[in-house]
Enzyme design. Structure first.
Site, PDB file in Angstrom:
ATOM      1  N   ASP A 145       0.856  -1.214   0.154  1.00 61.22           N
ATOM      2  CA  ASP A 145       0.151  -0.106   0.144  1.00 61.22           C
ATOM      3  C   ASP A 145       0.949   1.127   0.024  1.00 61.22           C
ATOM      4  O   ASP A 145       2.110   1.207   0.480  1.00 61.22           O
ATOM      5  CB  ASP A 145      -0.893   0.000   1.225  1.00 61.22           C
ATOM      6  N   ASP A 184       8.806   3.699  -1.465  1.00 59.70           N
ATOM      7  CA  ASP A 184       8.196   3.283  -0.285  1.00 59.70           C
ATOM      8  C   ASP A 184       6.848   2.361  -0.464  1.00 59.70           C
ATOM      9  O   ASP A 184       5.885   3.057  -0.809  1.00 59.70           O
ATOM     10  CB  ASP A 184       7.885   4.292   0.616  1.00 59.70           C
ATOM     11  N   GLU A 244      -0.041  -0.995   5.905  1.00 63.05           N
ATOM     12  CA  GLU A 244       1.438  -0.283   6.638  1.00 63.05           C
ATOM     13  C   GLU A 244       1.145   1.004   6.946  1.00 63.05           C
ATOM     14  O   GLU A 244       1.352   1.527   7.794  1.00 63.05           O
ATOM     15  CB  GLU A 244       2.682  -0.888   5.949  1.00 63.05           C
ATOM     16  N   GLU A 245       0.920   1.753   5.819  1.00 60.64           N
ATOM     17  CA  GLU A 245       0.823   3.048   5.824  1.00 60.64           C
ATOM     18  C   GLU A 245      -0.345   3.856   6.589  1.00 60.64           C
ATOM     19  O   GLU A 245      -0.179   4.925   6.962  1.00 60.64           O
ATOM     20  CB  GLU A 245       0.503   3.751   4.195  1.00 60.64           C
ATOM     21  N   GLU A 282      12.684  -2.372   2.974  1.00 55.29           N
ATOM     22  CA  GLU A 282      12.104  -1.001   2.612  1.00 55.29           C
ATOM     23  C   GLU A 282      13.502  -0.016   2.231  1.00 55.29           C
ATOM     24  O   GLU A 282      14.442  -0.325   2.751  1.00 55.29           O
ATOM     25  CB  GLU A 282      11.384  -0.253   3.646  1.00 55.29           C
TER      26      GLU A 282
END
Length: 192
Positions: free
Chosen positions: A73, A100, A129-130, A154
């Site tokens: 995401d 990212d 995750e975001e 990442e």
């Protein structure tokens, strides 16, 4: 690893916009991630849907030793590609989610594809995750308890290796007391 193939995989991921807030876009991106992963790893992921969100896991061997963790995401709203299109100029890829962390996902799949055996490897890619991993947190924690190491691929600035991650916590603190002027009437106050 074939650079041309890596760039093609990254293009496919970046052009599959996946803002955390748009479940249909995130699901469509999950399909792209699953296809790329299956092509490189030789097996389809386990698709787990938790509270409407899809997460992907590949497990190899009976005893997991290392987990590779990532997310697909992004923070970029749907339609960002129109303003920030996918491109590669002077060996620098740009587009929503490149840094990212869609490039890390591509690197993960290509690196694993080069290994003679994937025995003991678990790949877990989440879709929230975001926004703080509200649906995948328990899944991540459960899987992490079963392995000796967790690696998050990442990106880092200037090609550095990240050895730690910052996090966030939200707290609600209730404080009771009685306000008073500390200089004039401190005896009237109750220090919280």
């Amino acid at each position: 690893m074939d650079k041309k193939s890596m760039v093609a995989d990254l293009a496919a991921l970046v052009t599959a916009e996946s803002p955390s807030s748009d479940l249909s876009a995130v699901d469509a991106c999950a399909d792209v991630v699953a296809d790329i992963g299956e092509r490189h790893l030789g097996s389809a992921p386990e698709r787990m849907r938790i509270d409407g969100r899809q997460h992907l896991r590949w497990s190899f061997g009976a005893e997991p030793k290392v987990m590779l963790l990532g997310h697909f995401d992004t923070v970029w709203p749907l339609g960002t590609l129109a303003e920030l299109p996918w491109s590669v100029t002077d060996n620098i890829a740009t587009g929503p989610g490149v840094f990212d962390m869609k490039a890390g996902i591509v690197q993960l799949f290509h690196a694993l594809a080069s290994l003679p055996s994937l025995d003991g490897v678990v790949v877990l890619l989440n879709s929230d995750e975001e926004i703080g991993s509200p649906t995948s947190r328990a899944l991540i924690e459960e899987q992490a308890r079963q392995v000796d190491a967790v690696l998050v691929l990442e990106a880092a600035a200037d090609g550095a290796v990240k050895t730690a991650r910052k996090g966030m916590s939200l707290y609600c603190v209730d404080i009771e007391g009685r306000a008073a002027h500390a200089g004039l009437e401190p005896e009237r106050g109750v220090n919280a």
